[in-house]
Design an enzyme around this catalytic site. Structure first.
Site, PDB file in Angstrom:
ATOM      1  N   GLY A  46      -1.212  11.434  -6.295  1.00 33.22           N
ATOM      2  CA  GLY A  46      -0.036  10.880  -5.606  1.00 33.22           C
ATOM      3  C   GLY A  46      -0.273   9.523  -4.983  1.00 33.22           C
ATOM      4  N   GLU A  99       2.128   5.366  -8.543  1.00 35.63           N
ATOM      5  CA  GLU A  99       3.415   5.724  -9.159  1.00 35.63           C
ATOM      6  C   GLU A  99       3.206   5.937 -10.658  1.00 35.63           C
ATOM      7  OE1 GLU A  99       6.398   5.577  -7.442  1.00 35.63           O
ATOM      8  OE2 GLU A  99       5.566   4.808  -5.567  1.00 35.63           O
ATOM      9  N   ASP A 123       2.584  -5.863  -4.862  1.00 40.20           N
ATOM     10  CA  ASP A 123       2.760  -5.279  -3.528  1.00 40.20           C
ATOM     11  C   ASP A 123       1.901  -6.046  -2.513  1.00 40.20           C
ATOM     12  OD1 ASP A 123       3.324  -2.892  -1.621  1.00 40.20           O
ATOM     13  OD2 ASP A 123       1.147  -2.923  -1.736  1.00 40.20           O
ATOM     14  N   LYS A 126       2.920  -8.490   1.002  1.00 36.73           N
ATOM     15  CA  LYS A 126       2.313  -8.366   2.327  1.00 36.73           C
ATOM     16  C   LYS A 126       1.615  -9.670   2.717  1.00 36.73           C
ATOM     17  CE  LYS A 126       1.555  -3.477   1.417  1.00 36.73           C
ATOM     18  NZ  LYS A 126       0.580  -2.529   0.860  1.00 36.73           N
TER      19      LYS A 126
END
Ligand SMILES: NC(=O)c1ccc[n+]([C@@H]2O[C@H](COP(=O)([O-])OP(=O)(O)OC[C@H]3O[C@@H](n4cnc5c(N)ncnc54)[C@H](OP(=O)(O)O)[C@@H]3O)[C@@H](O)[C@H]2O)c1
Length: 442
Positions: A190, A193, A204, A208
């Site tokens: 988990g 994705e 990602d 940030k």
């Protein structure tokens, strides 16, 4: 202080748990009772546990439309935990600010792309726009920059900003797994994705980093100027070479002030094996700041997950309850400087280069020549021949076969190393495309 929460998934669920567990303490420490007076999600009937089911069944609290929740007279703070660069997240945050509601969000995509307009709107309306959870989950880096390090000029801010990528690289390093195997493991647990591109491609981390750059250097957001390389081309051979040469391989986000302008880059990098950042493993994140007075600090902690992320969201809510209101990007949006980026070609640093050299007369001489032509000097060069190809052990040398060669350069420029590698390719003395990884000086 009346909260409306839009988004009851991982982070929204965590936030509701904090309110339930620490409501009394929060009221005492922030000076105001914190009450949940509105919630919104897509599917009212989804099973999210008894506490949320009770909220969802109350028509005075449940809102099908997050924009209506954002405008509701029954809330003081709109907490956006839906995600997404535009859509419902953008529409509802804009609606909340227009209605003079404070906003707290964990949404780095929304902020990286629309942060400037949203910050200007929040300032105009005299409300807060807080986003501690948007960068590195539970690590309090936004407050650290906005408040604790206010007395510093930052020269560089960098870190491990994506837990998925760090988990994969750690697995490759510790278990000797191939990239695909480590990725499959991350998906099974988990941490990644089904479509991992956003994480492993470095995007990602770029969102940030763009937020950190603005806060660290007082510049307008420039997410499109972040140079991005992901970890999807990293091989077990690179990880092994890093280990042998005294380094570790990490996906870094780095923003650095240079004489040529600001560098914003996300890419795999070699870091010294003895450095603290080399030991930040698994899904853990870290952010390091170099300031002129504080010198070097490193914050390490969980970069994602319900608890850590909601912990940061709650810190933003407590600030609002206490009446703390700062410009979202530290200085007023109108006072942020234009972003002046430094082209990647001028980046200066040492490089790791892996070549597959054809075992032909003159191959090494031509490689040395190409490096010398660009003024690149070598710190070390290692021919990594597999044991079965060593004379006396296996069949020995196969003329014309490719031999892996690893080099570490002294400090040079990105333009020089790229030109040298291109010339080597054109000479026809190397097999596969050469591989180059930057070495971050820490
Ligand atoms: N998860 C983390 O560890 C983490 C860490 C740092 C930052 N963040 C950020 O936090 C935000 C939320 O992430 P998450 O992991 O909690 O996401 P999530 O588990 O997928 O939850 C998203 C929630 O938003 C709701 N939602 C989505 N679209 C909506 C719409 N149009 N109208 C109303 N509700 C809508 C969903 O409703 P349904 O439940 O009905 O589908 C769901 O409850 C994102 O911006 C993410 O980048 C997350």
């Amino acid at each position: 202080l009346k909260l409306g929460i839009a988004g009851l998934g991982t982070v929204g669920g965590g936030l509701i748990e904090i309110i339930a567990k620490h409501g009394t303490k929060l009221a005492e420490t922030s000076g105001r009772a914190i009450a949940l007076t509105g919630v919104s999600a897509r599917d009212k009937k989804r099973d999210r546990g008894a506490a949320i089911a009770k909220l969802a069944s109350n028509p005075a609290i449940w809102h099908d439309d997050p924009v209506k929740l954002a405008q509701s007279k029954d809330i003081d703070v709109f907490v956006e935990l839906m995600g997404g660069e535009g859509g419902a997240a953008k529409a509802s945050v804009e609606a909340a600010l227009a209605a003079k509601k404070h906003v707290v969000t964990a949404n780095k995509a929304l902020l990286a792309h629309h942060g400037m307009e949203l910050a200007a709107l929040a300032e105009k309306q005299g409300v807060s726009l807080n986003f501690e959870a948007a960068v590195a989950g539970g690590i309090p880096i936004i407050k650290t920059l906005r408040e604790s390090l206010a007395g510093n000029a930052v020269s560089r801010i960098y870190g491990i900003l994506n837990g998925t990528s760090n988990f994969i690289l750690t697995r490759m390093q510790e278990e000797g797994q191939a990239y695909g195997v480590a990725l499959a493991q991350a998906q099974k647990l988990g941490y990644a994705e089904a479509d991992p591109t956003f994480d492993v491609g470095g995007f990602d981390a770029a969102h940030k980093l763009a937020l950190l750059t603005s806060l660290a250097f007082g510049t307008r957001l420039a997410v499109k100027d972040v140079y991005v390389e992901g970890i999807d081309t990293v091989t077990a051979a690179d990880i092994d070479a890093a280990k042998d040469l005294g380094y570790r391989l990490k996906l870094l986000g780095v923003a650095k002030r240079t004489a040529r302008g600001i560098e914003q880059r996300v890419h795999p990098a070699f870091v010294p094996a003895h450095s603290a950042i080399a030991h930040v493993n698994g899904v853990t994140n870290c952010v390091a700041v170099n300031g002129d007075f504080v010198r070097d600090i490193l914050l390490v902690g969980p970069g994602a997950g319900a608890g850590p992320t909601a912990s940061s969201v709650m810190s933003d809510i407590v600030d609002i309850a206490r009446g703390v209101r700062l410009p979202p990007f530290m200085r007023p949006a109108a006072k942020l400087e234009a972003y002046a980026g430094a082209a990647m070609d001028g980046h200066e640093g040492a490089y790791y280069v892996r070549l597959s050299v054809l075992d032909k007369p003159g191959a090494f001489a031509s490689i040395a020549t190409r490096m010398a032509e660009q003024g690149v000097s070598l710190e070390s060069i290692v021919q990594r021949r597999p044991p079965e190809a060593l004379p006396g052990i296996g069949a020995g040398r196969t003329p014309g076969a490719a031999v892996p060669v690893v080099m570490i350069t002294h400090v040079t420029t990105e333009a020089a190393i790229r030109k040298a590698l291109l010339a080597m390719e054109q000479d026809g003395k190397i097999g596969d495309k050469p591989k180059m990884i930057r070495i971050e000086q820490l």
